[in-house]
Design an enzyme around this catalytic site. Structure first.
Site, PDB file in Angstrom:
ATOM      1  N   ASN A   1     -11.911 124.734 -13.714  1.00  0.00           N
ATOM      2  CA  ASN A   1     -10.705 125.511 -13.427  1.00  0.00           C
ATOM      3  C   ASN A   1      -9.531 124.653 -13.880  1.00  0.00           C
ATOM      4  OD1 ASN A   1      -8.533 126.876 -12.379  1.00  0.00           O
ATOM      5  ND2 ASN A   1      -9.014 126.434 -10.225  1.00  0.00           N
ATOM      6  N   TRP A   2      -9.019 124.990 -15.043  1.00  0.00           N
ATOM      7  CA  TRP A   2      -7.970 124.137 -15.623  1.00  0.00           C
ATOM      8  C   TRP A   2      -6.620 124.294 -14.944  1.00  0.00           C
ATOM      9  CZ3 TRP A   2      -8.393 124.021 -21.740  1.00  0.00           C
ATOM     10  CH2 TRP A   2      -9.654 123.496 -22.095  1.00  0.00           C
ATOM     11  N   LYS A   3      -6.460 125.349 -14.159  1.00  0.00           N
ATOM     12  CA  LYS A   3      -5.177 125.632 -13.485  1.00  0.00           C
ATOM     13  C   LYS A   3      -4.054 125.716 -14.524  1.00  0.00           C
ATOM     14  CE  LYS A   3      -7.125 123.540  -9.419  1.00  0.00           C
ATOM     15  NZ  LYS A   3      -6.930 122.890  -8.138  1.00  0.00           N
TER      16      LYS A   3
ATOM     17  N   HIS B   1      -8.217 132.258  -5.771  1.00  0.00           N
ATOM     18  CA  HIS B   1      -8.137 130.808  -5.589  1.00  0.00           C
ATOM     19  C   HIS B   1      -7.109 130.485  -4.498  1.00  0.00           C
ATOM     20  CE1 HIS B   1      -7.260 126.588  -6.333  1.00  0.00           C
ATOM     21  NE2 HIS B   1      -8.479 126.533  -6.828  1.00  0.00           N
TER      22      HIS B   1
ATOM     23  N   GLU C   1      -4.799 128.431  -4.317  1.00  0.00           N
ATOM     24  CA  GLU C   1      -3.417 128.277  -4.789  1.00  0.00           C
ATOM     25  C   GLU C   1      -2.754 129.635  -5.004  1.00  0.00           C
ATOM     26  OE1 GLU C   1      -4.540 125.682  -7.955  1.00  0.00           O
ATOM     27  OE2 GLU C   1      -5.062 124.174  -6.451  1.00  0.00           O
TER      28      GLU C   1
ATOM     29  N   GLU D   1     -14.370 126.600  -1.351  1.00  0.00           N
ATOM     30  CA  GLU D   1     -13.451 125.489  -1.589  1.00  0.00           C
ATOM     31  C   GLU D   1     -12.629 125.212  -0.342  1.00  0.00           C
ATOM     32  OE1 GLU D   1     -12.721 125.071  -6.124  1.00  0.00           O
ATOM     33  OE2 GLU D   1     -11.213 126.407  -5.303  1.00  0.00           O
TER      34      GLU D   1
ATOM     35  N   GLY E   1      -8.004 118.791  -4.862  1.00  0.00           N
ATOM     36  CA  GLY E   1      -7.030 117.897  -5.488  1.00  0.00           C
ATOM     37  C   GLY E   1      -6.599 116.732  -4.615  1.00  0.00           C
TER      38      GLY E   1
ATOM     39  N   SER F   1     -12.460 118.365  -5.208  1.00  0.00           N
ATOM     40  CA  SER F   1     -12.648 116.956  -5.583  1.00  0.00           C
ATOM     41  C   SER F   1     -14.088 116.619  -5.983  1.00  0.00           C
ATOM     42  CB  SER F   1     -12.170 116.031  -4.458  1.00  0.00           C
ATOM     43  OG  SER F   1     -10.791 116.249  -4.207  1.00  0.00           O
TER      44      SER F   1
ATOM     45  N   GLY G   1     -11.653 121.260 -10.632  1.00  0.00           N
ATOM     46  CA  GLY G   1     -10.254 121.253 -11.052  1.00  0.00           C
ATOM     47  C   GLY G   1      -9.939 120.003 -11.864  1.00  0.00           C
ATOM     48  N   GLY G   2      -9.413 119.003 -11.197  1.00  0.00           N
ATOM     49  CA  GLY G   2      -8.944 117.781 -11.862  1.00  0.00           C
ATOM     50  C   GLY G   2      -9.937 117.191 -12.853  1.00  0.00           C
TER      51      GLY G   2
HETATM   52  P1  PGA Z   1     -10.186 119.886  -7.624  1.00  0.00           P
HETATM   53  O1  PGA Z   1      -9.871 121.448  -7.660  1.00  0.00           O
HETATM   54  O2  PGA Z   1     -11.519 119.679  -8.268  1.00  0.00           O
HETATM   55  O3  PGA Z   1      -9.050 119.246  -8.409  1.00  0.00           O
HETATM   56  O4  PGA Z   1     -10.187 119.468  -6.198  1.00  0.00           O
HETATM   57  C1  PGA Z   1     -10.877 122.390  -7.437  1.00  0.00           C
HETATM   58  C2  PGA Z   1     -10.297 123.778  -7.494  1.00  0.00           C
HETATM   59  O5  PGA Z   1      -9.181 123.968  -6.998  1.00  0.00           O
HETATM   60  O6  PGA Z   1     -10.918 124.709  -8.028  1.00  0.00           O
END
Ligand code: PGA
Length: 248
Positions: free
Chosen positions: A9-11, A94, A96, A164, A170, A210, A231-232
């Site tokens: 998930n590149w956001k 998601h 966010e 999640e 993150g 994470s 994500g990251g």
């Molecule tokens: P993260 O994000 O791996 O940076 O914790 C995961 C996500 O929000 O899908």
């Protein structure tokens, strides 16, 4: 047997040029991967990403989809627009989106039904916040997210759920593998109760929050965990490949 699925998930990261470079770096690193590999990228990267993944095992995903077919919805992107590019997966709900953009279980449900009707494969995110967790509300929150988010859905064969925990996204804090496994087991039991044992058994549920090369193996070894939403660590080819190749 549920086939593991690792999705990036590149956001809101990577310009089109940066996306192309990252995919080209990633391709050889995951050429022999066993899990299904998906990258969910910003809308503006989709065209170039589609070209860049050609001839590889990487599948393409978007980070959201509109609930309506078309019309006066400024800023939204429709399922048909995504399908024309060759998008296969879409992330829906998601945390966010829920936190910053007013996404609710109701809008998640509307987007989900539209994705399914249009033949897109949804990755639906659920998870509790730190406050909810500390107040022992995790199960209650997940139950609401699942029952309202999946209301009226009957066919789960194209659906992936991503559990999640919001406090792990993150932050560098990962749920312990046992904890994540237990909570995902709870989500599976919820699905079983409403949609039946066969659906629950076949449904793929990812862990997200994470996840990185150093903890992927332990998480993926858990009975209920069928993959990861990353994500990251999806923004660096070596890290994402390290997760995809967790077995090596
Ligand atoms: P993260 O994000 O791996 O940076 O914790 C995961 C996500 O929000 O899908």
């Amino acid at each position: 047997m549920r086939k593991p699925i690792i999705a990036g998930n590149w956001k809101m990261n990577k310009t089109a040029a940066e996306a192309e470079a990252l995919i080209n770096e990633l391709k050889p690193l995951i050429a022999k991967s066993k899990p299904e590999v998906v990258i969910c990228v910003p809308y503006t990267d989709l065209w170039i990403a589609k070209k860049a993944i050609e001839g590889s095992k990487i599948k393409l995903g978007a980070e959201n989809v509109a609930w309506a077919d078309s019309g006066a919805f400024t800023g939204e992107i429709s399922a048909d627009m995504l399908k024309e590019i060759g998008v296969e997966y879409v992330i829906i709900g998601h945390s966010e989106r829920r936190q910053y953009f007013g996404e609710t279980d109701k809008t998640v449900n509307m987007r989900l039904k539209q994705a399914l009707a249009k033949g897109l494969k949804p990755i639906v995110c659920v998870g509790e916040t730190l406050t909810e967790r500390e107040k022992n509300k995790t199960k209650k929150v997940l139950k609401k997210q699942v029952l309202e988010g999946f209301k009226d859905v009957t066919d789960f064969s194209n659906i992936v759920i991503a559990y999640e925990p919001v406090w792990a996204i993150g932050t560098g804090k990962t749920a312990t593998a046992e904890d994540a496994n237990k909570t995902i087991g709870y989500i599976r039991s919820l699905v079983k109760k409403t949609w039946g044992a066969d659906v629950a058994k076949a449904l793929r549920i990812q862990y997200g929050g994470s996840m990185k090369p150093s903890n992927a193996k332990e998480l993926m070894a858990m009975r209920n965990i069928d993959g990861g939403l990353i994500g990251g660590a999806a923004l660096k080819a070596a890290d994402f490949a390290g997760i995809v190749n967790y077995k090596d």
